[in-house]
Design a protein around this motif. Structure first.
Motif, PDB file in Angstrom:
ATOM      1  N   GLU A  34       0.828  -1.067  -0.150  1.00 21.13           N
ATOM      2  CA  GLU A  34       0.067   0.132  -0.011  1.00 21.13           C
ATOM      3  C   GLU A  34       0.906   1.427  -0.041  1.00 21.13           C
ATOM      4  O   GLU A  34       0.298   2.282  -0.703  1.00 21.13           O
ATOM      5  N   GLU A  37       2.579   1.519  -3.333  1.00 20.62           N
ATOM      6  CA  GLU A  37       1.771   2.013  -4.344  1.00 20.62           C
ATOM      7  C   GLU A  37       1.295   3.549  -4.080  1.00 20.62           C
ATOM      8  O   GLU A  37       1.228   4.283  -5.038  1.00 20.62           O
ATOM      9  N   GLN A  38       1.423   3.837  -2.822  1.00 23.09           N
ATOM     10  CA  GLN A  38       1.061   5.567  -2.726  1.00 23.09           C
ATOM     11  C   GLN A  38       2.276   6.357  -3.067  1.00 23.09           C
ATOM     12  O   GLN A  38       2.227   7.257  -3.620  1.00 23.09           O
TER      13      GLN A  38
END
Ligand SMILES: Nc1ncnc2c1ncn2[C@@H]1O[C@H](COP(=O)(O)OS(=O)(=O)O)[C@@H](OP(=O)(O)O)[C@H]1O
Ligand SMILES: Nc1ncnc2c1ncn2[C@@H]1O[C@H](COP(=O)(O)OP(=O)(O)O)[C@@H](O)[C@H]1O
Length: 203
Positions: A136, A139-140
């Motif tokens: 996560e 991906e951020q």
């Protein structure tokens, strides 16, 4: 022009240990494993610079760069990734055998692939460095915009999305880049590496 120096003829084959002694360091391969965007390249470059400042002789291999040269015929199927890692490991072994502290930054997504790299390089020389970061967060960060493309289906076999990533369970060192600032992660890594590359006592 010759200075009439007579070189003695030695027939010994120089060993990696001889070269390490000349360079005043212990050759190791620091194999940095992690998802795209986890921080491998950033830390690998910073680590090499820190070691250079301290006078160590190094070589840096980055998966992204290798893929524009020696590995430019390879994609991201499991078969191609295996060949990518095999070649990188063989090249790293050559650098280490010439006495260099070698830093490799490649996703190396599976246990099987990492085991192969370790076998090629040799367990006394290979150091597995897990650059840990939840997907996560990677991906951020999306440093290169690849996660967005992968989500849209524009990149197939993308690590962590449409291709597996098996987190290492027995890495020699884990650097969690989501839990620490860059300078803290670098500090941890440099200190670990310095502990491994000090010259062996004279023979
Ligand atoms: N499908 C897919 N999956 C993962 N990564 C991709 C893909 N396509 C391109 N890229 C870019 O290639 C870099 C990873 O190459 P590696 O040689 O390290 O990968 S591997 O070890 O063979 O799995 C990776 O670089 P990093 O972001 O530095 O990890 C990406 O920029
Ligand atoms: N603790 C940290 N260690 C390394 N990188 C970090 C850290 N915190 C944030 N980052 C950022 O994460 C990004 C990682 O990108 P990159 O090094 O290209 O990853 P990779 O090579 O694994 O794809 C960079 O923008 C970097 O500044």
């Amino acid at each position: 022009m010759s200075d009439n120096h007579i070189y003695p003829i030695f027939d010994t084959i120089l060993q990696p240990k001889d070269k390490e002694q000349l360079l005043g360091q212990t050759a190791k391969v620091f194999w940095m494993v992690g998802l795209s965007g986890s921080g491998k390249s950033t830390l690998a470059r910073a680590l090499e610079n820190a070691l250079f400042e301290k006078g160590f002789k190094t070589m840096l291999l980055d998966g992204d760069n290798l893929r524009t040269g020696i590995n430019n015929n390879l994609g991201f199927s499991q078969e191609d990734r295996t060949e990518n890692i095999r070649r990188a490991a063989e090249v790293s072994k050559l650098f280490a055998s010439s006495g260099l502290v070698t830093i490799c930054s490649l996703i190396s997504p599976t246990e099987k692939i990492r085991k192969m790299a370790k076998e090629i390089i040799g367990q006394d020389t290979f150091e597995e460095v897990f650059i840990e970061c939840p997907i996560e967060v990677c991906e951020q960060r999306d440093v290169k915009g690849l996660y967005a493309k992968a989500r849209k289906g524009e990149i197939k076999d993308f690590t962590g999305i449409s291709s597996p990533f098996e987190a290492p369970t027995d890495a020699d060192i884990v650097v969690n880049t989501a839990a620490h600032e860059l300078n803290e992660s670098l500090d941890l890594l440099v200190n670990y590496v310095l502990g491994k590359i000090q010259p062996a006592p004279n023979k």
